[in-house]
Every structure is written in C-alpha cells, then in structure tokens.
Design a protein around this motif. Structure first.
Motif, short mmCIF file in Angstrom:
data_model
loop_
_atom_site.label_atom_id
_atom_site.label_comp_id
_atom_site.label_asym_id
_atom_site.label_seq_id
_atom_site.Cartn_x
_atom_site.Cartn_y
_atom_site.Cartn_z
N ASP A 67 2.23 -1.43 16.17
CA ASP A 67 2.04 -2.00 14.83
C ASP A 67 0.61 -1.76 14.36
O ASP A 67 -0.29 -1.52 15.17
CB ASP A 67 2.32 -3.51 14.83
CG ASP A 67 3.79 -3.83 15.10
OD1 ASP A 67 4.63 -2.92 14.97
OD2 ASP A 67 4.08 -4.98 15.45
N ALA A 68 0.42 -1.84 13.05
CA ALA A 68 -0.91 -1.62 12.48
C ALA A 68 -1.14 -2.58 11.32
O ALA A 68 -0.21 -2.91 10.58
CB ALA A 68 -1.06 -0.18 12.00
N ILE A 69 -2.40 -3.02 11.19
CA ILE A 69 -2.82 -3.86 10.07
C ILE A 69 -3.86 -3.10 9.28
O ILE A 69 -4.82 -2.57 9.85
CB ILE A 69 -3.42 -5.20 10.55
CG1 ILE A 69 -2.42 -5.96 11.43
CG2 ILE A 69 -3.84 -6.07 9.37
CD1 ILE A 69 -3.04 -7.17 12.13
N VAL A 70 -3.67 -3.03 7.96
CA VAL A 70 -4.62 -2.34 7.08
C VAL A 70 -5.26 -3.37 6.15
O VAL A 70 -4.56 -4.06 5.41
CB VAL A 70 -3.93 -1.24 6.25
CG1 VAL A 70 -4.93 -0.62 5.27
CG2 VAL A 70 -3.32 -0.19 7.16
N PHE A 71 -6.58 -3.47 6.21
CA PHE A 71 -7.32 -4.29 5.25
C PHE A 71 -7.82 -3.36 4.14
O PHE A 71 -8.58 -2.43 4.40
CB PHE A 71 -8.49 -5.00 5.93
CG PHE A 71 -8.06 -6.12 6.84
CD1 PHE A 71 -7.72 -7.36 6.32
CD2 PHE A 71 -7.99 -5.93 8.21
CE1 PHE A 71 -7.31 -8.39 7.15
CE2 PHE A 71 -7.59 -6.96 9.05
CZ PHE A 71 -7.25 -8.20 8.52
N LEU A 72 -7.37 -3.61 2.92
CA LEU A 72 -7.63 -2.68 1.83
C LEU A 72 -9.10 -2.63 1.43
O LEU A 72 -9.75 -3.66 1.29
CB LEU A 72 -6.81 -3.06 0.60
CG LEU A 72 -5.29 -2.90 0.70
CD1 LEU A 72 -4.65 -3.29 -0.64
CD2 LEU A 72 -4.90 -1.47 1.08
N PRO A 73 -9.63 -1.42 1.18
CA PRO A 73 -10.95 -1.27 0.57
C PRO A 73 -10.81 -1.25 -0.94
O PRO A 73 -9.69 -1.30 -1.48
CB PRO A 73 -11.38 0.11 1.08
CG PRO A 73 -10.08 0.87 1.12
CD PRO A 73 -9.02 -0.14 1.53
N ARG A 74 -11.92 -1.16 -1.65
CA ARG A 74 -11.87 -1.11 -3.11
C ARG A 74 -11.37 0.23 -3.64
O ARG A 74 -10.69 0.27 -4.66
CB ARG A 74 -13.26 -1.41 -3.70
CG ARG A 74 -13.66 -2.86 -3.64
CD ARG A 74 -14.99 -3.06 -4.33
NE ARG A 74 -16.09 -2.47 -3.58
CZ ARG A 74 -17.31 -2.30 -4.06
NH1 ARG A 74 -17.58 -2.66 -5.30
NH2 ARG A 74 -18.26 -1.78 -3.32
N MET A 82 -5.64 5.23 4.09
CA MET A 82 -5.57 4.34 5.24
C MET A 82 -4.13 3.94 5.54
O MET A 82 -3.72 3.85 6.71
CB MET A 82 -6.44 3.10 4.98
CG MET A 82 -7.93 3.41 5.02
SD MET A 82 -8.97 2.08 4.34
CE MET A 82 -8.63 0.74 5.48
N ILE A 83 -3.34 3.70 4.49
CA ILE A 83 -1.92 3.34 4.69
C ILE A 83 -1.17 4.53 5.27
O ILE A 83 -0.36 4.38 6.20
CB ILE A 83 -1.31 2.88 3.36
CG1 ILE A 83 -1.90 1.52 2.96
CG2 ILE A 83 0.22 2.78 3.48
CD1 ILE A 83 -1.51 1.05 1.57
N GLN A 84 -1.45 5.72 4.76
CA GLN A 84 -0.81 6.92 5.30
C GLN A 84 -1.16 7.11 6.77
O GLN A 84 -0.31 7.44 7.60
CB GLN A 84 -1.23 8.14 4.48
CG GLN A 84 -0.56 9.45 4.90
CD GLN A 84 -1.24 10.15 6.07
OE1 GLN A 84 -2.45 10.00 6.25
NE2 GLN A 84 -0.47 10.89 6.85
#
Length: 321
Positions: A67-74, A82-84
């Motif tokens: 699993d992976a967690i992505v914290f969004l940048p601006r 990052m999502i890809q």
C-alpha cells in the motif's frame, strides 16, 4: 497521527505492509504507522526529520510495496506524478491526503474519472480518499522524462519549473565578469545561476548546494562541468570543504504557503560563515523581505546594486567574524 489519516483508519481504511509514504511534511504526524514504513521525501530538511524518527527515509521511491500513502504537494503536475508513481509501485491501496489549498478537490475529481474511489472524508480543511492501485489508469500522469525550459532541464514541482525565475535573471545580469576562484551557489535549484557562473574562466570550483534532490538532479544535467560539485544539503547548515571567495544565491522564503523570512536570513548567516575574510555575497530577494538588518549584522559593507518594485539585488562584502 495526521487527523485525516486517523479518521480514514476509523472509517474502513486498512493498510498493509510493506507500506510507502510519499511526500509527508513535518506537520504530518506518522507516529502510528509501522516503524518500517518507507518514507519518500526528496527535500533534505523534511527527509532528515523523518529519518530522525526512525523511518526508512529515501529521496526517491526505490522498491515495490503493498500500500502507499500520498500527501499532496501544491504543484498539480507533481501531485499527478506522485500518484502515478504510487500506482506503479503499489499492489494494493493508494491513499491520497491533501488540503483544499493544495488542490485536493481537483485531484479527487480527476481520479474519480479513472478509478473507483472510497471515501472521501473531510477534516481539517482537506480531504482523504483511497482506491485500488491501477498503474495503467495513470500512465499519462508520469513525470516527463525530459522537461525543458529555455534549454535547461527542469522537473514538476521544483522551483521555477515552467520558466526562468525573473529574480534570478536580474541577479545574473548584475554579476561581475570575475567572481573569484571558489564560488558557492546556495539554494542552487536546477542550476540556472550556476550554469552562467561556469562560463567564467577564473572560477576553479563551484559548489552547488540544494535541498531538493529532484532539483539537484536537474542541476547536474544543466551544469555538466568538472569544476562543479553537488551537495544534497540544507544551505543553512552546510559547511564548505574549502573557504569560499564568492556566494551567489536567490534564497527561498517559504516551505509552505506562509512566507518565512528567517529562511533567507539563515542563508545569509551561512554565506558569511563560509566566505573568506574578504569574500563577497551576491543575492537577490523580493523587495519586501527584511534582509538588510541581517546583512549588516554579518557583513561590513552592504549595497543595493540593482532592483525594481519587485526585487532587489544586494552585494555584501567582508563578513564579520
């Protein structure tokens, strides 16, 4: 734990290991996550923050995960990349957490067009949602192999990724033809200033110091010169391996949406510490930033060389010991 992630875990989200966490900032509390979770953070101060907490922290993703967690940048292009990247590595669930000010609503809308989304949940002026990883659904979100600006390599999310920064351009025009043998570019970014510095024959060594590993990778391509030495480091704490004759810099003044002049002040102190007794600092800054007091505290002579209503180019010489 970060409030939205805690809420998601209380409302149906289950995380499996190995777990990768991409792009967290120090205000994201990861204390409830497994200690062997891998944290991907290319910004050196943030990287060091999570490494000090015991996480396996790397500047770039380098292994498959469940699993992976992505914290969004601006930056939207970086957020998509990052999502890809998460989808290409994860076999299970990809979690996306972001503030409204970082464009989470727009990203959620775009993701929903491609995959089925669970959640979303709202809290603390943001949203969190998750979905089953699907690499093929986000292939076109990958960061470009070669992103060019005015003949220079850049990358999504780095400072001035889509064009030459006008403040740096003003500083470049103000630099003298001779800079001395040993030069440092603090906060070198993707290497715009350094590429020009290396055109000078009197320069024997150039130290490029940059906290963003992605930008530094671009700088290596933009300044392919044997005299160039590259440092993935925080310019505020960096110590040169040799005394420096000249420092050039366009220091950052924020790591979030809020301006923080102490960052630039830290760069000034670092420049004074690393320069020779007769060394010179050349810097550019936004007109409103209050750097003159710090400059006068650490240098014997300070002069505004150029400027307009937006920027000012400052020359400071003879650092005080």
């Amino acid at each position: 734990m970060s409030p939205r992630l805690e809420l998601a875990l209380q409302n149906g989200l289950s995380l499996s290991q190995p777990l990768t966490v991409i792009g967290p900032a120090p205000d994201h509390n990861l204390s409830a996550l497994p200690a062997d979770a891998q944290v991907v953070q290319p910004f050196k101060p943030f990287h060091d923050h999570f490494a000090a907490q015991g996480f396996d922290t790397v500047p770039e993703a380098d292994a498959p995960c469940k699993d992976a967690i992505v914290f969004l940048p601006r930056a939207k292009a970086l957020a998509r990349a990052m999502i890809q990247r998460a989808c290409s590595r994860a076999a299970g669930v990809v979690v996306v957490d972001g503030a409204k000010t970082d464009g989470v609503d727009s990203i959620l809308k775009d993701v929903r067009k491609r995959v089925d989304v669970e959640g979303p949940l709202s809290k603390a002026h943001g949203k969190i949602f998750w979905f089953q990883a699907d690499a093929s659904a986000f292939e076109d979100w990958a960061a470009p192999v070669a992103q060019m600006v005015g003949g220079f390599h850049t990358a999504p999310g780095v400072f001035s990724a889509d064009g030459i920064d006008p403040a740096s351009a003003m500083l470049l025009k103000s630099l003298p033809s001779k800079l001395g043998a040993r030069v440092a570019d603090l906060g070198a970014g993707w290497g715009f200033l350094s590429a020009d510095v290396l055109k000078r024959d009197d320069v024997k060594s150039l130290h490029l110091v940059e906290a963003d590993q992605t930008a530094l990778t671009c700088a290596r391509k933009n300044a392919p010169d044997q005299r160039a030495r590259f440092y993935w480091a925080d310019a505020v704490t960096w110590t040169a391996p040799e005394t420096i004759d000249t420092v050039v810099m366009n220091p950052p003044f924020h790591t979030s949406r809020n301006a923080d002049p102490t960052l630039g002040q830290g760069f000034i102190v670092s420049a004074a510490r690393n320069l020779t007794r007769n060394g010179t600092l050349w810097m550019v800054a936004n007109r409103h930033l209050p750097y003159e007091t710090t400059l006068n505290e650490h240098f014997a002579q300070v002069t505004e060389i150029a400027g307009d209503n937006r920027f000012k180019v400052l020359q400071a010489s003879r650092p005080r010991r």
